[in-house]
Each structure stands twice: as structure tokens, then as C-alpha cells.
Design an enzyme around this catalytic site. Structure first.
Site, PDB file in Angstrom:
ATOM      1  N   ASP A  81      41.313  -5.736  50.670  1.00 58.88           N
ATOM      2  CA  ASP A  81      41.725  -6.241  51.977  1.00 58.88           C
ATOM      3  C   ASP A  81      40.795  -5.669  53.051  1.00 58.88           C
ATOM      4  O   ASP A  81      39.769  -5.047  52.739  1.00 58.88           O
ATOM      5  CB  ASP A  81      43.218  -5.970  52.232  1.00 58.88           C
ATOM      6  N   CYS A 121      42.350  -1.091  48.639  1.00 53.71           N
ATOM      7  CA  CYS A 121      43.034  -1.308  49.927  1.00 53.71           C
ATOM      8  C   CYS A 121      43.080   0.033  50.651  1.00 53.71           C
ATOM      9  O   CYS A 121      42.430   0.995  50.227  1.00 53.71           O
ATOM     10  CB  CYS A 121      44.407  -1.942  49.745  1.00 53.71           C
ATOM     11  N   GLY A 122      43.828   0.100  51.735  1.00 63.36           N
ATOM     12  CA  GLY A 122      43.848   1.341  52.505  1.00 63.36           C
ATOM     13  C   GLY A 122      44.320   2.510  51.679  1.00 63.36           C
ATOM     14  O   GLY A 122      43.718   3.586  51.662  1.00 63.36           O
ATOM     15  N   HIS A 127      44.835   6.222  27.389  1.00 61.41           N
ATOM     16  CA  HIS A 127      46.239   6.063  26.990  1.00 61.41           C
ATOM     17  C   HIS A 127      46.836   4.722  27.387  1.00 61.41           C
ATOM     18  O   HIS A 127      47.712   4.212  26.694  1.00 61.41           O
ATOM     19  CB  HIS A 127      47.096   7.174  27.612  1.00 61.41           C
ATOM     20  N   ASN A 128      46.420   4.181  28.520  1.00 61.71           N
ATOM     21  CA  ASN A 128      47.075   2.970  29.052  1.00 61.71           C
ATOM     22  C   ASN A 128      46.202   1.725  28.955  1.00 61.71           C
ATOM     23  O   ASN A 128      46.643   0.641  29.331  1.00 61.71           O
ATOM     24  CB  ASN A 128      47.493   3.177  30.513  1.00 61.71           C
ATOM     25  N   ARG A 168      40.941   4.650  52.565  1.00 59.87           N
ATOM     26  CA  ARG A 168      41.318   5.536  53.677  1.00 59.87           C
ATOM     27  C   ARG A 168      41.545   6.976  53.236  1.00 59.87           C
ATOM     28  O   ARG A 168      41.472   7.889  54.069  1.00 59.87           O
ATOM     29  CB  ARG A 168      42.581   4.992  54.345  1.00 59.87           C
ATOM     30  N   ARG A 192      48.808   5.313  18.584  1.00 52.13           N
ATOM     31  CA  ARG A 192      50.152   5.369  19.181  1.00 52.13           C
ATOM     32  C   ARG A 192      50.167   4.802  20.599  1.00 52.13           C
ATOM     33  O   ARG A 192      51.183   4.295  21.072  1.00 52.13           O
ATOM     34  CB  ARG A 192      50.673   6.806  19.185  1.00 52.13           C
ATOM     35  N   ARG A 226      52.515   1.693  22.323  1.00 51.18           N
ATOM     36  CA  ARG A 226      53.259   1.808  23.591  1.00 51.18           C
ATOM     37  C   ARG A 226      52.803   0.777  24.621  1.00 51.18           C
ATOM     38  O   ARG A 226      53.631   0.209  25.360  1.00 51.18           O
ATOM     39  CB  ARG A 226      53.092   3.223  24.148  1.00 51.18           C
TER      40      ARG A 226
HETATM   41  C1  RB5 Z   1      46.692  -2.265  55.592  1.00 47.55           C
HETATM   42  O1  RB5 Z   1      46.951  -1.728  56.840  1.00 47.55           O
HETATM   43  C2  RB5 Z   1      47.339  -1.411  54.509  1.00 47.55           C
HETATM   44  O2  RB5 Z   1      48.741  -1.516  54.592  1.00 47.55           O
HETATM   45  C3  RB5 Z   1      46.851  -1.825  53.133  1.00 47.55           C
HETATM   46  O3  RB5 Z   1      45.484  -1.716  53.068  1.00 47.55           O
HETATM   47  C4  RB5 Z   1      47.373  -0.989  51.983  1.00 47.55           C
HETATM   48  O4  RB5 Z   1      47.219   0.370  52.193  1.00 47.55           O
HETATM   49  C5  RB5 Z   1      48.716  -1.355  51.497  1.00 47.55           C
HETATM   50  O5  RB5 Z   1      49.270  -0.789  50.549  1.00 47.55           O
END
Ligand code: RB5
Length: 173
Positions: free
Chosen positions: A8, A65-66, A98-99, A109, A132, A136
């Protein structure tokens, strides 16, 4: 590998740097955007990357994202996706070993770029251990009506039953 990317407005700068870093390493990139700071909704980008991986258009995905959280939650809505939000390399290693994480989520951020580069290296080079862990991981995708009915029975009884990995799968890995 072919790697799908999505972010985003709070993650596109890292996403672009990651795209360049992947190309420098010889990977193919499918970049679903976003491409600038105009506010957009992170779920759509998590869904796009998740679908690309689930349908086999991409081998792996990376979302940013942030916080790493919202876009990871979105990607995990797509059946077949195992997305881990990560902030340090050991979690990335375990998410792969593992996953069998096929999508990874980073925070622009909260995480420094040098840490992202380290995590990227681990994500691209760490195999799935299988054994294993495969037993899972398969269960993650059994969550439908039947599993839900079973879980509701567990709640009524007050304990989880039948949750033990067969012993032979321990010696195999
Ligand atoms: C955007 O402000 C922020 O909410 C988004 O990047 C993210 O951190 C959401 O989980």
C-alpha cells in the site's frame, strides 16, 4: 523464482527497493503496485499477491504495508496462502522451515532497510523441512465445515483431541 509483490501507500518504497534487489539476484518480479503515496487500501494488494501465488502465477509473494499486519491478514484470506508477518531473520527461517511460508509480509514503518535485506536473503534461500511439518501444514488447509464441527466439539469437551503427529514422522525429519 517468479515473485509477486504488493504494497500500500505505506509500503511502496520498500516494495520498489525489494523489486530491484530481486531483479539484481536474477528473479522475475510481478509487481501489482501501488506505485506512489496516494492512499490505497492494503487488503486489495494482499489479495492480489495471495491469488498470484495460490494460482501458480508466482512461486512466492512479498507484501509490504505500514505495520506488515493488515496486508498479511489479507493475503492469508486466500486459500493456499501461508503468509508470515516478520521483523527479524530467525522468524523468517522458521516460517520457511516449519510453515512453508509462500508469502512474507514486511513493515516499512517499523523495520530498517538493512534488516529487510537480511530477511529477504533468508526468505529466498531457506527450504521447507517437510516431515512432521508437512503433516501440520496440510492441516492448515483442512479448515472447512468438517474441521469446524470437530473444533466445536473440542470446545464443548473443553480440550483438543486427536492432535498428535504420528511418531514415524519425527524420525523422518
Ligand atoms: C496505513 O495507514 C496502514 O494502516 C497500513 O499500511 C497497515 O499498517 C495496516 O495494517
Amino acid at each position: 523464482m517468479r515473485i509477486a509483490l504488493g504494497a500500500d501507500h505505506a509500503g511502496f518504497e520498500y516494495k520498489d527497493r525489494i523489486a530491484q534487489s530481486l531483479r539484481d539476484r536474477g528473479h522475475d518480479v510481478l509487481d501489482f503496485g501501488t506505485h506512489d503515496a496516494t492512499p490505497v487500501d492494503y487488503p486489495q494488494y494482499g489479495f492480489a499477491v495471495g491469488e498470484a501465488v495460490a494460482t501458480g502465477q508466482a512461486d512466492r509473494g512479498i507484501v509490504v504495508c505500514g505495520s506488515s499486519l493488515g496486508i498479511a491478514i489479507a493475503a492469508n484470506k486466500v486459500p493456499g496462502v501461508r503468509c508470515a508477518p516478520v521483523a527479524e531473520p530467525y522468524s523468517v527461517e522458521l516460517a520457511r522451515r516449519h510453515n512453508d511460508a509462500n508469502v512474507i509480509a514486511f513493515s516499512e514503518r517499523l523495520t530498517g532497510w538493512e534488516m529487510i535485506e537480511r530477511m529477504l536473503e533468508v526468505y529466498l534461500t531457506t527450504p521447507f523441512d517437510g516431515g512432521r511439518h508437512a503433516y501440520r501444514v496440510e492441516q492448515l488447509f483442512e479448515f472447512g465445515d468438517a474441521q469446524r464441527a470437530r473444533t466445536i466439539k473440542d470446545l464443548e469437551r473443553g480440550e483438543v483431541t486427536g492432535a498428535q503427529t504420528p511418531k514415524e514422522l519425527f524420525s523422518a525429519s
